[in-house]
Write an enzyme that holds these catalytic residues in place. Structure first.
Site, PDB file in Angstrom:
ATOM      1  N   SER A 122       0.829  -1.199   0.000  1.00  0.00           N
ATOM      2  CA  SER A 122       0.000   0.000   0.000  1.00  0.00           C
ATOM      3  C   SER A 122       0.878   1.269   0.000  1.00  0.00           C
ATOM      4  O   SER A 122       1.697   1.434  -0.897  1.00  0.00           O
ATOM      5  CB  SER A 122      -0.972  -0.043   1.184  1.00  0.00           C
ATOM      6  OG  SER A 122      -1.993   0.921   1.044  1.00  0.00           O
ATOM      7  N   ASP A 177     -10.028  -4.948  -4.219  1.00  0.00           N
ATOM      8  CA  ASP A 177      -9.501  -3.903  -3.330  1.00  0.00           C
ATOM      9  C   ASP A 177     -10.418  -2.668  -3.342  1.00  0.00           C
ATOM     10  O   ASP A 177     -10.563  -2.018  -4.375  1.00  0.00           O
ATOM     11  CB  ASP A 177      -8.085  -3.509  -3.792  1.00  0.00           C
ATOM     12  CG  ASP A 177      -7.345  -2.642  -2.786  1.00  0.00           C
ATOM     13  OD1 ASP A 177      -8.014  -1.904  -2.030  1.00  0.00           O
ATOM     14  OD2 ASP A 177      -6.102  -2.710  -2.755  1.00  0.00           O
ATOM     15  N   HIS A 211      -8.055  -5.274   0.212  1.00  0.00           N
ATOM     16  CA  HIS A 211      -6.814  -4.512   0.412  1.00  0.00           C
ATOM     17  C   HIS A 211      -5.939  -5.257   1.421  1.00  0.00           C
ATOM     18  O   HIS A 211      -5.795  -4.857   2.567  1.00  0.00           O
ATOM     19  CB  HIS A 211      -7.132  -3.097   0.890  1.00  0.00           C
ATOM     20  CG  HIS A 211      -5.950  -2.170   0.830  1.00  0.00           C
ATOM     21  ND1 HIS A 211      -5.292  -1.888  -0.352  1.00  0.00           N
ATOM     22  CD2 HIS A 211      -5.285  -1.475   1.785  1.00  0.00           C
ATOM     23  CE1 HIS A 211      -4.296  -1.059  -0.109  1.00  0.00           C
ATOM     24  NE2 HIS A 211      -4.266  -0.803   1.179  1.00  0.00           N
TER      25      HIS A 211
END
Length: 232
Positions: A122, A177, A211
């Protein structure tokens, strides 16, 4: 804090998973927003190679605009997660310098740049891409999970003299995600192909994954690291 890490602030309390034998390579891995190095040190321990040192630094705690200015671990400020959101250019560049200091420290301690993989998840993956592509050292590769390329409009020009134009990049993304849609990952992969040799960019997506990471992704990361950092 041990003496030689004093000049590298992020190394002082980084989580380090040492190799079981002589360390001839290093993986520096950067966590995502609001996390710490501990969770990724644990994840990497499950795929570790005995001659590789894993370094998982913690991001400093700063107010994050995206989260109503709440103070949390963050490599730089985030204003939004869409490709056209304003970006914290000064913060991104400062964060990259801090990661470059860790790379320099490992090189001084005897691990050559070409035996160092930089990676992250991320926001950490975003920073690892930016840092590696603007580094003056030829690194072994980049692991970019569920992320994007910061300051993407500055590339390919921002890539330092093409030092890393042949760097191998493994980019992975969950297809479900909700935070950073897989389409942004695909746009990032296309952008990366204008910065490095297109054949060097692998973009893998994982059905049903949000995610986060998944076992198949971690196996892909292990294979990628093993291939780039073979035993000497």
């Amino acid at each position: 804090m041990c003496g030689n890490n004093m000049s590298v602030p992020l190394l002082a309390d980084a989580v380090t998973v040492s190799g079981a034998e002589r360390e001839t390579a290093a993986v520096i891995f950067l966590h995502g927003l609001g996390d710490t190095g501990h969770s990724w040190a644990d994840a990497l321990s499950s795929i570790r190679l005995p001659y590789v040192k894993y370094i998982c630094p913690h991001a400093p705690r700063i107010p994050v605009t995206l989260n109503m200015k709440m103070v949390m671990p963050s490599w730089f400020d985030l204003m939004g997660l869409s490709p056209d959101a304003p970006e914290d250019e000064a913060g991104i560049k400062k964060a990259a310098e801090n990661i470059k200091a860790i790379i320099e420290h490992e090189i001084k301690n005897g691990i050559p740049a070409k035996r160092i993989v930089l990676g992250g998840f991320s926001q950490g993956g975003a920073l690892s891409l930016y840092t590696a592509l603007t580094s003056q050292h030829q690194l072994a590769g980049i692991v970019a999970l569920s992320c994007w390329l910061p300051l993407h409009k500055a590339f390919p020009q921002a890539a330092s003299n093409g030092v890393n134009k042949d760097i191998a990049i493994l980019q992975c993304h969950g297809e479900m995600d909700p935070m950073i849609p897989v389409r942004f990952g695909a746009l990032t992969a296309e952008k990366l192909k204008s910065v490095v040799a297109p054949s060097k960019v692998q973009f893998r997506t994982y059905p049903g994954v949000m995610h986060s990471s998944c076992p198949q992704e971690m196996m892909a990361v292990k294979e990628f690291i093993e291939k780039l950092l073979p035993r000497i």
